[in-house]
Design a protein around this motif. Structure first.
Motif, PDB file in Angstrom:
ATOM      1  N   GLY A   7      15.801  -4.185 -55.032  1.00 31.50           N
ATOM      2  CA  GLY A   7      17.247  -4.194 -55.174  1.00 31.50           C
ATOM      3  C   GLY A   7      17.629  -5.075 -56.352  1.00 31.50           C
ATOM      4  O   GLY A   7      16.776  -5.757 -56.934  1.00 31.50           O
ATOM      5  N   LYS A   8      18.892  -5.107 -56.689  1.00 27.36           N
ATOM      6  CA  LYS A   8      19.338  -5.873 -57.850  1.00 27.36           C
ATOM      7  C   LYS A   8      19.235  -7.377 -57.650  1.00 27.36           C
ATOM      8  O   LYS A   8      19.251  -8.138 -58.614  1.00 27.36           O
ATOM      9  N   THR A  34       7.541  -7.256 -54.819  1.00 26.46           N
ATOM     10  CA  THR A  34       7.704  -5.833 -54.524  1.00 26.46           C
ATOM     11  C   THR A  34       6.369  -5.120 -54.365  1.00 26.46           C
ATOM     12  O   THR A  34       6.330  -3.986 -53.890  1.00 26.46           O
ATOM     13  N   ARG A  71      15.552   2.567 -59.779  1.00 22.63           N
ATOM     14  CA  ARG A  71      16.653   2.337 -58.837  1.00 22.63           C
ATOM     15  C   ARG A  71      17.612   3.530 -58.780  1.00 22.63           C
ATOM     16  O   ARG A  71      18.330   3.696 -57.800  1.00 22.63           O
ATOM     17  N   LYS A  72      17.614   4.340 -59.833  1.00 17.42           N
ATOM     18  CA  LYS A  72      18.597   5.414 -59.921  1.00 17.42           C
ATOM     19  C   LYS A  72      18.013   6.812 -59.729  1.00 17.42           C
ATOM     20  O   LYS A  72      18.747   7.737 -59.376  1.00 17.42           O
ATOM     21  N   SER A  99      11.583  -2.903 -47.719  1.00 21.58           N
ATOM     22  CA  SER A  99      12.155  -3.407 -48.968  1.00 21.58           C
ATOM     23  C   SER A  99      12.179  -4.931 -48.966  1.00 21.58           C
ATOM     24  O   SER A  99      12.476  -5.552 -47.939  1.00 21.58           O
ATOM     25  N   VAL A 111      10.693  -0.211 -54.413  1.00 22.56           N
ATOM     26  CA  VAL A 111      11.720  -0.320 -55.458  1.00 22.56           C
ATOM     27  C   VAL A 111      12.642  -1.485 -55.122  1.00 22.56           C
ATOM     28  O   VAL A 111      13.262  -1.510 -54.049  1.00 22.56           O
TER      29      VAL A 111
END
Length: 224
Positions: free
Chosen positions: A30-31, A39, A69-70, A157, A28
């Motif tokens: 990151g912003k 990824t 992400r959430k 990540s 996943v």
């Protein structure tokens, strides 16, 4: 299962069993990460799909990526519906891209390993929406296979401005004086794909041309 090839075969088998076109294993992002390709841990989705997705900067406005992400809850996707949720005006472009490779509908399953790395396994195709029973089975399979893959392959990540394996390979051969045509033959890629990887490396290293990119990569120890 003791090899990456074993995991790949297992994921391909699960895809076929549930009527999907293929699978994608990812970390996943990151912003600060704007590239889907960076990824990806393992996939049998078409390379051109990933290239075109990144070239159009589709990750930035993706409701699917935002949800991953959430949330840690598995969910289905349908590009016909999801495309209308985008706020960047790229809905039709995304829908067209997924339809061309028969990945119109599917499921994303959030997973994690013992190191705390958050990932997801996606199964995509054109089949009907999966049932709750199927989703439960797929969640179990995905969690197990991601855990095994993490034991075999170090999964971490993605970090901003880190070159992908393909970008490093292309820069390595560029440093060796190979032309785009020669690199394409060596790496068994199209010239378009090679140029894409080189252009992306150039942007990541904030260079103005291929020569400067190679020089920066050498100084940073990214290539020998």
């Amino acid at each position: 299962m003791t090899r990456e090839a074993d995991i790949r075969q297992a994921l391909e088998k699960v895809s076929r069993l549930y009527g999907f076109q293929g699978f994608l294993v990812m970390v996943v992002p990151g912003k600060t990460c704007a590239s889907l390709s960076d990824t990806v841990v393992m996939t049998n989705w078409p390379t051109d799909f990933l290239i075109n997705y990144d070239a159009a900067n589709m990750m930035a406005g993706s409701p699917v990526i935002a949800r991953l992400r959430k949330s840690t809850i598995p969910f289905t996707y349908d590009t016909t519906l999801d495309s209308h949720r985008r706020s960047d005006g790229k809905g039709n472009e995304v829908l067209s891209l997924f339809e061309r490779v028969n990945l119109r509908r599917g499921v994303y399953i959030p997973v994690h390993d013992v190191h705390g790395t958050c990932g997801a396994i996606a199964f995509g195709g054109n089949r009907d929406v999966v049932s709750s029973a199927e989703l439960k089975e797929l969640t179990y399979e995905a969690g197990y296979l991601f855990g095994r893959l993490s034991e075999i392959k170090e999964i971490r990540s993605p970090m901003p401005a880190v070159l992908s394996r393909r970008e490093v390979e292309c820069l390595h051969w560029a440093a060796a004086g190979k032309t785009t045509t020669e690199m394409a033959k060596i790496l068994d890629l199209s010239e378009y794909t090679v140029n894409h990887y080189l252009s992306r490396a150039t942007r990541k290293l904030d260079s103005v041309n291929r020569v400067q990119t190679v020089a920066k990569a050498i100084r940073a120890g990214l290539i020998n």
